[in-house]
Design a protein around this motif. Structure first.
Motif, PDB file in Angstrom:
ATOM      1  N   ARG A  13       1.678  12.739  -8.872  1.00  0.00           N
ATOM      2  CA  ARG A  13       0.732  12.773  -7.748  1.00  0.00           C
ATOM      3  C   ARG A  13       0.709  11.483  -6.936  1.00  0.00           C
ATOM      4  N   LEU A  14       1.147  10.376  -7.546  1.00  0.00           N
ATOM      5  CA  LEU A  14       1.042   9.062  -6.924  1.00  0.00           C
ATOM      6  C   LEU A  14       2.419   8.431  -6.774  1.00  0.00           C
ATOM      7  N   ALA A  15       2.488   7.396  -5.949  1.00  0.00           N
ATOM      8  CA  ALA A  15       3.705   6.588  -5.842  1.00  0.00           C
ATOM      9  C   ALA A  15       3.364   5.188  -6.342  1.00  0.00           C
ATOM     10  N   TYR A  16       3.908   4.792  -7.474  1.00  0.00           N
ATOM     11  CA  TYR A  16       3.643   3.469  -8.022  1.00  0.00           C
ATOM     12  C   TYR A  16       4.427   2.393  -7.267  1.00  0.00           C
ATOM     13  N   VAL A  17       3.822   1.231  -7.091  1.00  0.00           N
ATOM     14  CA  VAL A  17       4.575   0.054  -6.670  1.00  0.00           C
ATOM     15  C   VAL A  17       5.186  -0.524  -7.950  1.00  0.00           C
ATOM     16  N   VAL A  18       6.031  -1.560  -7.839  1.00  0.00           N
ATOM     17  CA  VAL A  18       6.642  -2.125  -9.047  1.00  0.00           C
ATOM     18  C   VAL A  18       5.549  -2.731  -9.935  1.00  0.00           C
ATOM     19  N   PRO A  19       5.719  -2.668 -11.244  1.00  0.00           N
ATOM     20  CA  PRO A  19       4.690  -3.155 -12.166  1.00  0.00           C
ATOM     21  C   PRO A  19       4.411  -4.647 -12.042  1.00  0.00           C
ATOM     22  N   LYS A  31       7.732 -12.433  -8.464  1.00  0.00           N
ATOM     23  CA  LYS A  31       8.438 -12.441  -9.752  1.00  0.00           C
ATOM     24  C   LYS A  31       9.609 -13.423  -9.701  1.00  0.00           C
ATOM     25  N   LYS A  32      10.362 -13.389  -8.610  1.00  0.00           N
ATOM     26  CA  LYS A  32      11.526 -14.262  -8.462  1.00  0.00           C
ATOM     27  C   LYS A  32      11.131 -15.729  -8.393  1.00  0.00           C
ATOM     28  N   GLY A  55       8.467 -17.093  -9.695  1.00  0.00           N
ATOM     29  CA  GLY A  55       7.711 -17.513 -10.868  1.00  0.00           C
ATOM     30  C   GLY A  55       6.207 -17.438 -10.682  1.00  0.00           C
ATOM     31  N   GLU A  56       5.775 -17.086  -9.451  1.00  0.00           N
ATOM     32  CA  GLU A  56       4.340 -17.011  -9.173  1.00  0.00           C
ATOM     33  C   GLU A  56       3.661 -15.906  -9.973  1.00  0.00           C
ATOM     34  N   LEU A  57       4.333 -14.776 -10.152  1.00  0.00           N
ATOM     35  CA  LEU A  57       3.742 -13.665 -10.905  1.00  0.00           C
ATOM     36  C   LEU A  57       3.512 -14.079 -12.355  1.00  0.00           C
ATOM     37  N   ALA A  58       4.492 -14.724 -12.962  1.00  0.00           N
ATOM     38  CA  ALA A  58       4.347 -15.186 -14.350  1.00  0.00           C
ATOM     39  C   ALA A  58       3.225 -16.212 -14.466  1.00  0.00           C
ATOM     40  N   ARG A  59       3.092 -17.079 -13.460  1.00  0.00           N
ATOM     41  CA  ARG A  59       2.025 -18.080 -13.488  1.00  0.00           C
ATOM     42  C   ARG A  59       0.657 -17.411 -13.460  1.00  0.00           C
ATOM     43  N   LEU A  60       0.502 -16.385 -12.621  1.00  0.00           N
ATOM     44  CA  LEU A  60      -0.775 -15.677 -12.539  1.00  0.00           C
ATOM     45  C   LEU A  60      -1.038 -14.874 -13.811  1.00  0.00           C
ATOM     46  N   GLN A  61       0.004 -14.311 -14.414  1.00  0.00           N
ATOM     47  CA  GLN A  61      -0.161 -13.611 -15.684  1.00  0.00           C
ATOM     48  C   GLN A  61      -0.695 -14.568 -16.754  1.00  0.00           C
ATOM     49  N   LYS A  62      -0.065 -15.727 -16.855  1.00  0.00           N
ATOM     50  CA  LYS A  62      -0.461 -16.696 -17.877  1.00  0.00           C
ATOM     51  C   LYS A  62      -1.881 -17.191 -17.638  1.00  0.00           C
ATOM     52  N   THR A 118       2.675 -13.718 -20.681  1.00  0.00           N
ATOM     53  CA  THR A 118       3.564 -13.355 -19.579  1.00  0.00           C
ATOM     54  C   THR A 118       4.407 -12.159 -19.977  1.00  0.00           C
ATOM     55  N   PHE A 119       4.799 -11.362 -18.987  1.00  0.00           N
ATOM     56  CA  PHE A 119       5.624 -10.187 -19.224  1.00  0.00           C
ATOM     57  C   PHE A 119       6.810 -10.207 -18.262  1.00  0.00           C
ATOM     58  N   ASP A 120       7.985  -9.809 -18.756  1.00  0.00           N
ATOM     59  CA  ASP A 120       9.147  -9.658 -17.889  1.00  0.00           C
ATOM     60  C   ASP A 120       9.119  -8.232 -17.348  1.00  0.00           C
ATOM     61  N   THR A 121       8.501  -8.038 -16.212  1.00  0.00           N
ATOM     62  CA  THR A 121       8.291  -6.704 -15.655  1.00  0.00           C
ATOM     63  C   THR A 121       9.562  -6.157 -15.013  1.00  0.00           C
ATOM     64  N   PRO A 122       9.750  -4.843 -15.029  1.00  0.00           N
ATOM     65  CA  PRO A 122      10.959  -4.250 -14.454  1.00  0.00           C
ATOM     66  C   PRO A 122      10.903  -4.204 -12.928  1.00  0.00           C
ATOM     67  N   THR A 123      12.069  -4.120 -12.319  1.00  0.00           N
ATOM     68  CA  THR A 123      12.165  -4.025 -10.862  1.00  0.00           C
ATOM     69  C   THR A 123      12.438  -2.600 -10.394  1.00  0.00           C
ATOM     70  N   SER A 124      12.814  -1.727 -11.327  1.00  0.00           N
ATOM     71  CA  SER A 124      13.087  -0.327 -10.991  1.00  0.00           C
ATOM     72  C   SER A 124      13.129   0.489 -12.280  1.00  0.00           C
ATOM     73  N   ASP A 125      13.196   1.821 -12.118  1.00  0.00           N
ATOM     74  CA  ASP A 125      13.338   2.736 -13.259  1.00  0.00           C
ATOM     75  C   ASP A 125      12.296   2.487 -14.354  1.00  0.00           C
ATOM     76  N   PHE A 126      11.030   2.392 -13.941  1.00  0.00           N
ATOM     77  CA  PHE A 126       9.974   2.101 -14.915  1.00  0.00           C
ATOM     78  C   PHE A 126       9.071   3.299 -15.196  1.00  0.00           C
ATOM     79  N   ILE A 127       9.286   4.427 -14.512  1.00  0.00           N
ATOM     80  CA  ILE A 127       8.475   5.626 -14.778  1.00  0.00           C
ATOM     81  C   ILE A 127       8.957   6.257 -16.082  1.00  0.00           C
TER      82      ILE A 127
END
Length: 282
Positions: free
Chosen positions: A114-120, A254-255, A257-264, A270-279
């Protein structure tokens, strides 16, 4: 000149202009509307610390708002939050009540229909939270150890669906099902636990860690239980340009390092999140 002839000439003269306008109108979408207004309306349930919650001044803060702020700056717009209970967010999104949802949303194959996810932006692992004096669930917990107990869980959430899946497993083994108390917020699940209406709360481990910290000596975790899931925001399926604009900014973060900084800073990990094929598959 006849009136009919005059009308034909007028229509012929106007048609090229109309032909130019139509494609522009047809191509207008939510991203265009956001940039035209200068604001992006975001639905959020700010009762889910550390992902999204309110501070002492009633400002919406947390991991998701921090990432959303970066997305808004990239788009050159301001954020206008629309607060609501989690159970109303997906229906509201599909009803065009706001532009995008900004609450932590577990990525599931059912929702992806029903939805379209953005990247995690993050990842969730769930577990059971119990009172410190509760002994019926071992550490680490098992699905079988939850049989016949009562769980408090957020309504319409992924943890609620996982508990329902646990009940299918228990049924197949001839064990008593988990009784569910479905409520609107994490605070309400904790209240049900503390007043002994529920034997345990089932939710994201990061969220439960915050609850334990707020109630020293009173609560404890029984460890991870159930599948892990990616966390992402979602748009309507037809908002492809908005979805891509948000995803592109998250990928840039993500590239860099800002995403990892905010996660921490917000989640403690921190998580190594996928860029595609995550459904996930069905």
């Amino acid at each position: 000149m006849s009136k009919r002839r005059l009308s034909s000439l007028v229509l012929a003269a106007l048609f090229p202009f109309g032909a130019l306008i139509h494609p522009l109108a047809a191509n207008a979408d939510t991203l265009d509307d956001i940039k035209s207004r200068g604001t992006m309306t975001v639905a959020i349930d700010p009762t889910f610390a550390p992902y999204e919650y309110t501070d002492a001044n009633n400002n919406i803060v947390g991991f998701d708002p921090a990432v959303m702020d970066a997305v808004a700056r990239h788009l050159g717009v301001k954020i206008e939050y629309q607060r609501m209970s989690f159970s109303g967010i997906i229906p509201g999104l599909l009803a065009h009540s706001f532009d995008v949802e900004g609450s932590a949303l577990n990525v599931t194959s059912e929702r992806a229909k029903r939805l379209a996810y953005v990247v995690p932006t993050s990842k969730t692992v769930n577990g059971a939270l119990v009172r410190s004096d509760f002994r019926k669930i071992p550490q680490p917990a098992t699905i079988e150890s939850l049989a016949g107990l009562t769980a408090a869980v957020k309504s319409a959430s992924a943890p609620e669906q996982i508990l329902k899946q646990f009940n299918e497993t228990l049924k197949a083994k001839g064990l008593a099902p988990i009784q569910l108390i479905s409520v609107d917020s994490v605070d309400q699940t904790v209240a049900a636990l503390m007043t002994r209406r529920a034997d345990f709360v089932f939710d994201d481990m990061t969220v439960l860690a915050g609850v334990i910290k707020q109630n020293p000596g009173k609560l404890k975790s029984t460890g991870e239980l159930g599948p892990s899931q990616w966390i992402a925001w979602a748009t309507r399926p037809d908002d492809t340009r908005l979805n891509k604009a948000i995803s592109d900014q998250i990928l840039a973060m993500k590239k860099s390092g800002e995403l990892a900084r905010l996660q921490k800073a917000n989640l403690g990990v921190t998580f190594d999140t996928p860029t595609s094929d995550f459904i996930p598959a069905q």
